[in-house]
Design a protein around this motif. Structure first.
Motif, PDB file in Angstrom:
ATOM      1  N   LEU A  21       0.833  -1.200   0.000  1.00 48.74           N
ATOM      2  CA  LEU A  21       0.000   0.000   0.000  1.00 48.74           C
ATOM      3  C   LEU A  21       0.872   1.256   0.000  1.00 48.74           C
ATOM      4  N   ALA A  22       1.921   1.242   0.817  1.00 48.93           N
ATOM      5  CA  ALA A  22       2.840   2.378   0.857  1.00 48.93           C
ATOM      6  C   ALA A  22       3.557   2.555  -0.482  1.00 48.93           C
ATOM      7  N   ALA A  23       3.953   1.452  -1.105  1.00 50.96           N
ATOM      8  CA  ALA A  23       4.621   1.534  -2.401  1.00 50.96           C
ATOM      9  C   ALA A  23       3.692   2.122  -3.455  1.00 50.96           C
ATOM     10  N   HIS A  24       2.421   1.728  -3.407  1.00 51.63           N
ATOM     11  CA  HIS A  24       1.443   2.233  -4.368  1.00 51.63           C
ATOM     12  C   HIS A  24       1.238   3.738  -4.195  1.00 51.63           C
ATOM     13  N   LEU A  25       1.069   4.183  -2.956  1.00 51.72           N
ATOM     14  CA  LEU A  25       0.917   5.611  -2.713  1.00 51.72           C
ATOM     15  C   LEU A  25       2.208   6.350  -3.036  1.00 51.72           C
ATOM     16  N   GLY A  66       1.943   7.570   6.870  1.00 51.55           N
ATOM     17  CA  GLY A  66       0.489   7.587   6.833  1.00 51.55           C
ATOM     18  C   GLY A  66      -0.073   6.402   6.080  1.00 51.55           C
ATOM     19  N   ALA A  67       0.591   6.023   4.978  1.00 54.91           N
ATOM     20  CA  ALA A  67       0.138   4.848   4.224  1.00 54.91           C
ATOM     21  C   ALA A  67       0.269   3.582   5.064  1.00 54.91           C
ATOM     22  N   LEU A  68       1.383   3.446   5.785  1.00 51.51           N
ATOM     23  CA  LEU A  68       1.547   2.287   6.653  1.00 51.51           C
ATOM     24  C   LEU A  68       0.522   2.306   7.786  1.00 51.51           C
TER      25      LEU A  68
END
Length: 350
Positions: free
Chosen positions: A171-175, A224-226
């Motif tokens: 998710l963090a990589a995508h954001l 924030g993504a994490l």
């Protein structure tokens, strides 16, 4: 008898100079779509909708289910996912349609951004409207956008195994890729706007006063993504202390900092709270530099967005991650990042 220049004699020179005003407006529009994509992605995550579509169909997936049989087939596929088995047993078709909607809109908007970028790029290239030195950069942006779609699917796949959500690191990589794309598109738009004002202007350079605040803010957004991926916002609903402690109880060290960062909600929530102040201080420093450079409006916008983002972050915590407030927090975060990129660009043109 004086010679009269042919009306088309200056046409090649005009085409060589390109059409920077149109190019800048186009990329500003793409930037707005990317920010909207980030917001829709946040809603998708907060409503647990991201795993509702279990296949990646870049072309045929453009159309939603149109018949009752189509909906039943999509629902049957979702029932094979771990999220359904472990979390949503007994979900009705109507409830499934709700989560399907947000994931579908998220993917559809991604396709729209691709078309809104690729088709004008082809047209500008055919019209020879791209200034010299920018063609390859625009192609790289196209490839980066395509890679972002691939990372999005890998993120979804990470949650279709034995999990009820996607892997937080994915998710963090995508954001993160979305923010990199936003930064690159907006920076290029600002370069075109600069070129439109002064055809002899060079490209902006990245200075320390521009790079450091953007980097610290980027790290904060990744935290924030994490936080979202680990549902870490729910582990404490008090501020400034976390459940009556500055350093929260319950941190379970997983052998390495990286493993703990991607698995422990207490540590990630704690870091997201307090790294915000380092990022905010750097943004205020950037604003002061902008004010000194004569960009008062940009400086005021940066400070205002920073204060708004901090207040929304606190409100998100104390309301137990209320959907509207959490979405607003994500929107202002994306706007702040865009404003920081514009500020860095301005400092690089002094």
């Amino acid at each position: 008898m004086p010679q009269v220049a042919h009306p088309t004699s200056t046409f090649p020179a005009r085409r060589t100079a390109g059409r920077p005003v149109l190019l800048a407006r186009w990329l500003y529009a793409i930037t707005a779509l990317i920010i909207l994509m980030v917001v829709i992605g946040g809603i998708t995550r907060l409503t647990e909708s991201g795993l509702s579509i279990t296949q990646w169909k870049p072309v045929t997936g453009t159309l939603p289910p149109l018949t009752q049989a189509d909906w039943e087939a999509e629902f049957a596929a979702y029932k094979q996912s771990s999220q359904y088995v472990l979390m949503n047993q007994g979900m009705t078709l109507a409830a499934f349609k709700h989560i399907f909607f947000w994931e579908y809109v998220h993917r559809l908007l991604g396709r729209l951004i691709g078309v809104a970028y690729a088709l004008p790029l082809v047209w500008f290239a055919w019209r020879r409207a791209i200034p010299v030195g920018f063609g390859m950069r625009l192609i790289v942006l196209l490839l980066l956008g395509g890679a972002q779609g691939g990372v999005g699917w890998l993120m979804v796949r990470s949650g279709l195994t034995d999990r009820t959500n996607v892997e937080p690191a994915m998710l963090a990589a995508h954001l993160g890729m979305a923010l990199v794309l936003l930064a690159a598109v907006l920076w290029t738009a600002r370069d075109f706007a600069l070129l439109a004002r002064d055809p002899a202007a060079g490209k902006a350079r990245l200075t320390l006063a521009g790079a450091l605040p953007v980097l610290l803010l980027f790290v904060q957004l990744m935290l924030g993504a994490l936080t979202a991926g680990l549902r870490a916002g729910y582990v404490a609903n008090t501020w400034p202390l976390m459940n009556d402690h500055f350093v929260p109880e319950g941190i379970a060290w997983a052998g390495s900092l990286w493993m703990t960062l991607t698995s422990d909600p207490f540590l990630v929530h704690f870091l997201h709270r307090w790294w915000a102040w380092a990022a905010a201080a750097a943004i205020v420093w950037m604003a002061a530099r902008l004010h000194g450079a004569g960009a008062q409006q940009q400086a005021i916008a940066l400070v205002g967005l920073t204060l708004g983002q901090i207040m929304l972050g606190i409100a998100t915590v104390i309301t137990g991650v209320a959907l509207v407030i959490a979405v607003g927090h994500q929107l202002v975060g994306a706007l702040l990042f865009g404003a920081a990129i514009m500020g860095a660009h301005r400092l690089g043109t002094r």
